[in-house]
Write a protein that holds these residues in place. Structure first.
Motif, short mmCIF file in Angstrom:
data_model
loop_
_atom_site.label_atom_id
_atom_site.label_comp_id
_atom_site.label_asym_id
_atom_site.label_seq_id
_atom_site.Cartn_x
_atom_site.Cartn_y
_atom_site.Cartn_z
N GLU A 72 -62.57 -2.19 -58.96
CA GLU A 72 -61.54 -3.23 -58.82
C GLU A 72 -61.44 -4.07 -60.09
O GLU A 72 -60.33 -4.45 -60.50
CB GLU A 72 -61.87 -4.12 -57.62
CG GLU A 72 -61.67 -3.45 -56.28
CD GLU A 72 -62.16 -4.29 -55.12
OE1 GLU A 72 -61.69 -4.06 -53.99
OE2 GLU A 72 -63.01 -5.20 -55.34
N ILE A 73 -62.56 -4.37 -60.69
CA ILE A 73 -62.56 -5.14 -61.94
C ILE A 73 -61.81 -4.37 -63.03
O ILE A 73 -60.94 -4.92 -63.72
CB ILE A 73 -64.01 -5.44 -62.37
CG1 ILE A 73 -64.65 -6.47 -61.42
CG2 ILE A 73 -64.05 -5.95 -63.82
CD1 ILE A 73 -66.14 -6.63 -61.62
N VAL A 74 -62.14 -3.09 -63.18
CA VAL A 74 -61.50 -2.27 -64.20
C VAL A 74 -60.02 -2.07 -63.89
O VAL A 74 -59.16 -2.18 -64.78
CB VAL A 74 -62.23 -0.92 -64.32
CG1 VAL A 74 -61.48 0.01 -65.28
CG2 VAL A 74 -63.66 -1.13 -64.80
N ASP A 75 -59.69 -1.77 -62.63
CA ASP A 75 -58.30 -1.52 -62.25
C ASP A 75 -57.42 -2.75 -62.45
O ASP A 75 -56.20 -2.62 -62.64
CB ASP A 75 -58.23 -1.06 -60.79
CG ASP A 75 -58.80 0.34 -60.59
OD1 ASP A 75 -58.99 1.06 -61.59
OD2 ASP A 75 -59.05 0.72 -59.42
N ALA A 76 -58.03 -3.93 -62.40
CA ALA A 76 -57.26 -5.16 -62.62
C ALA A 76 -57.04 -5.45 -64.10
O ALA A 76 -56.40 -6.46 -64.45
CB ALA A 76 -57.96 -6.34 -61.95
N GLY A 77 -57.56 -4.58 -64.97
CA GLY A 77 -57.33 -4.72 -66.41
C GLY A 77 -58.37 -5.52 -67.15
O GLY A 77 -58.18 -5.84 -68.33
#
Length: 311
Positions: A72-77
């Motif tokens: 989720e952290i990575v997918d949020a940019g």
């Protein structure tokens, strides 16, 4: 053009902190209620509302048990970085133990997040004069950016005479960019203004005043940090010495609102983005992160032994 600053999050749970290490052993961590996912979501939601991307220094222990949170952290940019695996002070580990801890954390984060991890922050900023050997290991294991050398006097951490702004460290193993937590010079003293417990302790007007002196006087970026447990006033209370309880629980109820004010007052980005902008502004020489040369002092001193902290 406004200067962007670094917004960083040290993703750990309330029972991992150094303040409670005297009463909670790592072998007991599994017994405690984990609140890190919900608290990290609060920060993620706040950053989303303000359109800010930051750097998340995730503890390997947390990532191993919460892989969805890492994605989720990575997918949020946001930028993924490591906080080590087991949240042990660097200067209380052997070089072999530190290397194993670092490699384990990088492996978990890269496998889970699907991206390279090139930045590191030591638990409790515990790269000090007695653990400078850790810088060589960081370089050897592919870390290009460190944010562990805090230029302050403190009972648990700090190298008071270290540079205040990003600089190149040259070691036998190679080079490393150090982006230290921010301090402001007042009457010859380095006053912490970076976040964490200082952010909770200071009234917001004081934090804002201190941080505004950085870009106005130095045309530099500051480094801000926060922990997910710092936005959680309802977390379980740990029976610990009064100083540890004060450091951990002071002003938890006001942190989230202060973060909202901070994000309104300043422009933020990831560590990688901010370093790239500093380079474009002529404050960093051209090159990749591993080879940037700020022209600041070189840190290559041998290990110096000092008495252990009483905490």
């Amino acid at each position: 053009m406004s200067i962007r600053h670094c917004f960083t999050v040290d993703v750990e749970d309330y029972f991992h902190v150094q303040a409670f290490s005297g009463v909670i052993r790592p072998a007991e961590w599994e017994r405690f209620e984990s609140r890190v996912v919900a608290n990290t979501h609060l920060i993620l939601d706040l950053l989303h509302r303000h359109g800010v991307r930051g750097t998340f220094f995730v503890l390997g222990w947390v990532a191993e048990r919460n892989p969805t949170l890492v994605r989720e952290i990575v997918d949020a940019g946001h930028e993924l970085a490591t906080h080590g695996y087991g949240h042990q002070l660097v200067y209380q580990q052997t070089p072999e133990e530190f290397r194993d801890d670092l490699k384990r954390s990088i492996g978990i984060l890269e496998d889970t997040g699907g991206c390279r991890v090139a930045a590191y922050r030591a638990p409790s900023f515990s790269i000090t004069r007695r653990s400078l050997w850790a810088l060589d290991i960081l370089i050897e294991e592919g870390i290009e950016i460190d944010s562990s050398v805090f230029p302050v006097h403190h009972d648990n951490y700090g190298v008071p005479d270290a540079p205040r702004f990003p600089y190149l460290i040259e070691r036998d193993a190679g080079t490393l960019i150090e982006f230290p937590p921010t301090v402001v010079q007042k009457l010859g003293w380095n006053v912490p203004a970076s976040g964490g417990g200082y952010f909770r302790l200071y009234p917001f007007w004081l934090t804002r005043r201190l941080l505004r002196t950085i870009p106005h006087e130095q045309r530099q970026s500051f480094m801000f940090y926060i922990h997910p447990w710092e936005v959680d006033p309802d977390q379980p209370r740990i029976s610990a010495p009064w100083r540890s309880r004060f450091r951990h629980y002071q002003n938890l109820k006001t942190t989230l609102h202060k973060l909202h004010q901070l994000l309104q007052a300043f422009s933020f980005g990831t560590v990688g983005e901010v370093l790239a902008e500093r380079r474009a502004a002529g404050q960093l020489h051209p090159g990749n992160f591993a080879g940037l040369n700020t022209g600041a002092i070189t840190v290559s001193a041998p290990q110096v032994h000092v008495p252990e902290s009483p905490l």
